[in-house]
Scaffold this motif. Structure first.
Motif, PDB file in Angstrom:
ATOM      1  N   GLU A   1       3.711   6.018  -5.130  1.00 22.71           N
ATOM      2  CA  GLU A   1       3.855   6.065  -6.726  1.00 22.71           C
ATOM      3  C   GLU A   1       2.396   7.062  -7.087  1.00 22.71           C
ATOM      4  N   ASN A   2       1.200   7.103  -6.483  1.00 24.75           N
ATOM      5  CA  ASN A   2       0.262   7.853  -7.044  1.00 24.75           C
ATOM      6  C   ASN A   2       0.349   9.364  -6.704  1.00 24.75           C
TER       7      ASN A   2
ATOM      8  N   LEU B   1       4.929  -6.075  -7.052  1.00 29.92           N
ATOM      9  CA  LEU B   1       3.594  -7.020  -7.312  1.00 29.92           C
ATOM     10  C   LEU B   1       3.800  -8.075  -8.225  1.00 29.92           C
TER      11      LEU B   1
ATOM     12  N   THR C   1       5.994  -2.478 -16.535  1.00 31.37           N
ATOM     13  CA  THR C   1       4.589  -2.221 -17.031  1.00 31.37           C
ATOM     14  C   THR C   1       4.369  -2.925 -18.088  1.00 31.37           C
TER      15      THR C   1
ATOM     16  N   ASN D   1      -4.114  -1.239  -6.748  1.00 30.70           N
ATOM     17  CA  ASN D   1      -3.272  -0.485  -7.897  1.00 30.70           C
ATOM     18  C   ASN D   1      -4.132  -0.177  -9.046  1.00 30.70           C
TER      19      ASN D   1
ATOM     20  N   THR E   1      -6.148   3.136  -8.373  1.00 36.28           N
ATOM     21  CA  THR E   1      -5.270   4.163  -8.887  1.00 36.28           C
ATOM     22  C   THR E   1      -5.313   4.354 -10.423  1.00 36.28           C
ATOM     23  N   GLU E   2      -4.956   3.274 -11.036  1.00 36.18           N
ATOM     24  CA  GLU E   2      -5.083   3.376 -12.667  1.00 36.18           C
ATOM     25  C   GLU E   2      -6.091   3.945 -13.039  1.00 36.18           C
TER      26      GLU E   2
ATOM     27  N   THR F   1       0.866  -1.040   0.012  1.00 35.11           N
ATOM     28  CA  THR F   1      -0.015  -0.377  -0.106  1.00 35.11           C
ATOM     29  C   THR F   1       0.924   1.400  -0.122  1.00 35.11           C
TER      30      THR F   1
ATOM     31  N   PRO G   1       6.709  -0.132  -7.012  1.00 34.69           N
ATOM     32  CA  PRO G   1       5.396  -0.946  -6.990  1.00 34.69           C
ATOM     33  C   PRO G   1       5.113  -2.112  -7.810  1.00 34.69           C
ATOM     34  N   GLU G   2       5.508  -1.932  -9.135  1.00 31.43           N
ATOM     35  CA  GLU G   2       5.209  -2.931 -10.123  1.00 31.43           C
ATOM     36  C   GLU G   2       6.135  -3.884 -10.105  1.00 31.43           C
TER      37      GLU G   2
ATOM     38  N   VAL H   1       2.212   1.676  -3.632  1.00 30.85           N
ATOM     39  CA  VAL H   1       1.205   2.198  -4.525  1.00 30.85           C
ATOM     40  C   VAL H   1       0.960   3.417  -4.323  1.00 30.85           C
TER      41      VAL H   1
END
Length: 549
Positions: free
Chosen positions: A85-86, A101, A171, A221, A224-225, A79, A97-98, A82
């Motif tokens: 990064e946001n 995950l 990504t 995630n 947020t995307e 958390t 974060p990527e 993520v």
């Protein structure tokens, strides 16, 4: 003899326990008392032998403590990554974060492969099954969301390949790891969601908790995307980003498909996480024969049960909803008709939600008149159903209360404001009444009713007696089935509208003007996915009420 008496009493009181709770009973059955037989079945005997494994002497006493702590730390770290990064994407320049995950999905895949291959070789891995877990409606909904999510990955890969020059490696790799993770998890839940696993409990609980943590972080995630995609649609960005889709038709088509199917991916991870949580709770659980429930087919009940009014009026709600949805999508893209689109959205909901509220109230009154006994005993699936209904409803409840506060602060300011306020108030009423109706129905005993004794003059009160009743009252059963059928179809429509991106409150809600765009934007993107999940989960719960009516 005292130990033997204790065991038989415990078993008569509850046969639904974790195997770890029976350790004391096993000690009572030592050679010092060779005549006592606290366990009558070989399955139970094997369970005790496994529970007294020497390895357990080196772990904390809480059976779920290790896996719970692992999950808590993984979720908190994920958390932080993520959200970091946001809020500050430039600060995490290595795609932490990527990468995190990807590591979680890799570990989860390894555990699922191990479990599925190992489970086939050990048919006695699950001597007990939770027949309340993984019902047919829930599994069908999970398969539907999984299918749309896999279709989403196709569009996502096409979109990423079209803009690969400005996308980081993590990504680009993510869809190729996420698709196998989603596919294997779907098969695991389809085939083993009812399992009460009794072997390698520490490893099993830790593996399931790792999958649950991965689902929660993938959901976060995805939310947020989704924020970024809505910001693009609203035109709130500066437009100077170097990573934009080019003018090619293929790239635009991939991005459009990505945006259309994205909500289904969000719902999938919420539902899959709930089922994984039930599996985690059921590790080591012992269920008695009274927990076996014969599953009836809803379609058969609908066809043979004489349900007409609920289907007819529910069908009208669906037809009107589809019409309103199409008109909204056509008009909202045209500036001169945007106001008409918002009137259509609010008008539809202001007609449907009062009817749903009235149906829930009538159903609640009928349930009270029947005076059914409450079903008691530990049941992780039933407890989770109630918790999910209450937690998912918090999304729309919070948005409604914030809208009411905004209306008190700045006023309604025109017809759109008045419609938005009315919509918020009716949402509160409908959600509260429907939740009470569903939760009361889920706790009703299917065969036992309560009959109160008449009070005598010299007695202050007399406890009610539980009385066996072979069948429910025909009129009450008919009313409940009609109400459930109508509410199922209505909730399906109220799920479809926001699931496909109809969110007028993003732009015209009172909350945006009062709280500011950024705050309201974050609240909407946290509340709307929960609202969509609430409607979907309500459909599953109402289907169960229809079957058990």
């Amino acid at each position: 003899a005292p130990c033997q008496t204790h065991v038989s009493t415990g078993r008569s009181m509850s046969t639904d326990r974790d195997a770890g709770d029976l350790e004391l009973d096993t000690v009572c059955g030592t050679p010092e008392n060779p005549t006592s037989e606290p366990l009558q079945s070989s399955d139970h005997h094997q369970t005790h032998e496994q529970e007294l494994d020497p390895v357990l002497l080196w772990v904390p006493s809480g059976r779920r403590l290790i896996s719970g702590l692992v999950g808590l730390n993984v979720v908190l770290l994920g958390t932080a990554l993520v959200i970091g990064e946001n809020f500050n994407p430039e600060g995490l320049s290595h795609q932490e974060p990527e990468v995190f995950l990807l590591v979680l999905m890799g570990i989860s895949l390894i555990w699922m492969f191990w479990y599925l291959l190992w489970a086939r070789r050990h048919p006695d891995i699950s001597p007990h099954r939770d027949h309340h877990a993984g019902g047919v409606p829930v599994i069908l909904a999970l398969l539907l969301f999984a299918a749309f999510s896999l279709l989403l990955f196709v569009f996502r890969v096409g979109y990423l390949m079209s803009t690969r020059e400005c996308k980081p490696a993590a990504t680009l790799i993510s869809p190729f790891m996420e698709a196998p993770f989603l596919t294997l998890q779907t098969y695991l839940l389809w085939a083993h969601s009812k399992d009460c696993i009794h072997r390698h409990k520490i490893i099993t609980r830790s593996g399931l908790m790792m999958i649950l943590s991965t689902d929660l972080l993938l959901w976060l995630n995805a939310v947020t995307e989704d924020n970024i995609h809505v910001e693009i649609e609203l035109g709130k960005r500066n437009g100077n980003s170097t990573c934009q889709c080019n003018a090619s038709t293929a790239c635009l088509a991939f991005r459009k498909g990505f945006e259309i199917f994205f909500p289904f991916n969000i719902e999938y991870y919420l539902m899959a996480g709930c089922l994984i949580y039930v599996m985690w709770k059921n590790v080591g659980r012992i269920t008695g024969p009274d927990h076996h429930v014969t599953e009836k087919k809803t379609l058969y009940i609908v066809c043979t049960g004489g349900i007409t009014l609920g289907l007819v009026f529910g069908g009208l709600v669906l037809a009107a909803g589809v019409t309103a949805f199409v008109l909204y999508q056509v008009y909202v893209s045209q500036p001169e008709f945007r106001l008409t689109a918002f009137f259509i959205f609010y008008g539809y909901h202001l007609v449907v939600m009062p009817i749903m509220s009235l149906c829930s109230l009538v159903g609640l009154i009928v349930q009270r008149l029947e005076s059914r006994a409450r079903e008691v005993g530990p049941n992780p699936s039933r407890r989770l159903d109630v918790v999910l209904l209450m937690a998912a409803a918090l999304g729309q409840l919070a948005l409604s209360y914030f809208s009411v506060v905004a209306a008190l602060g700045i006023g309604t300011d025109g017809p759109l404001g008045e419609l938005d306020l009315s919509y918020s108030l009716l949402s509160l009423l409908e959600l509260i009444l429907q939740n009470i109706f569903i939760i009361e129905g889920l706790h009703r005993h299917p065969h036992l009713s309560i009959k109160k004794k008449k009070k005598k003059k010299k007695q202050m009160s007399t406890p009610p007696t539980v009385q066996e009743q072979g069948a429910t009252k025909p009129w009450a059963k008919r009313v409940r089935q009609e109400i459930c059928a109508f509410l199922i179809l209505s909730n399906i429509m109220l799920w479809l509208i926001p699931a496909f991106g109809v969110h007028p409150q993003f732009e015209n809600g009172l909350g945006k003007e009062f709280f500011g765009f950024t705050t309201w934007f974050i609240m909407m993107n946290l509340g709307q996915p929960l609202s969509v999940f609430y409607r979907m989960h309500s459909v599953a719960a109402l289907t169960e009420l229809l079957i058990s009516a």
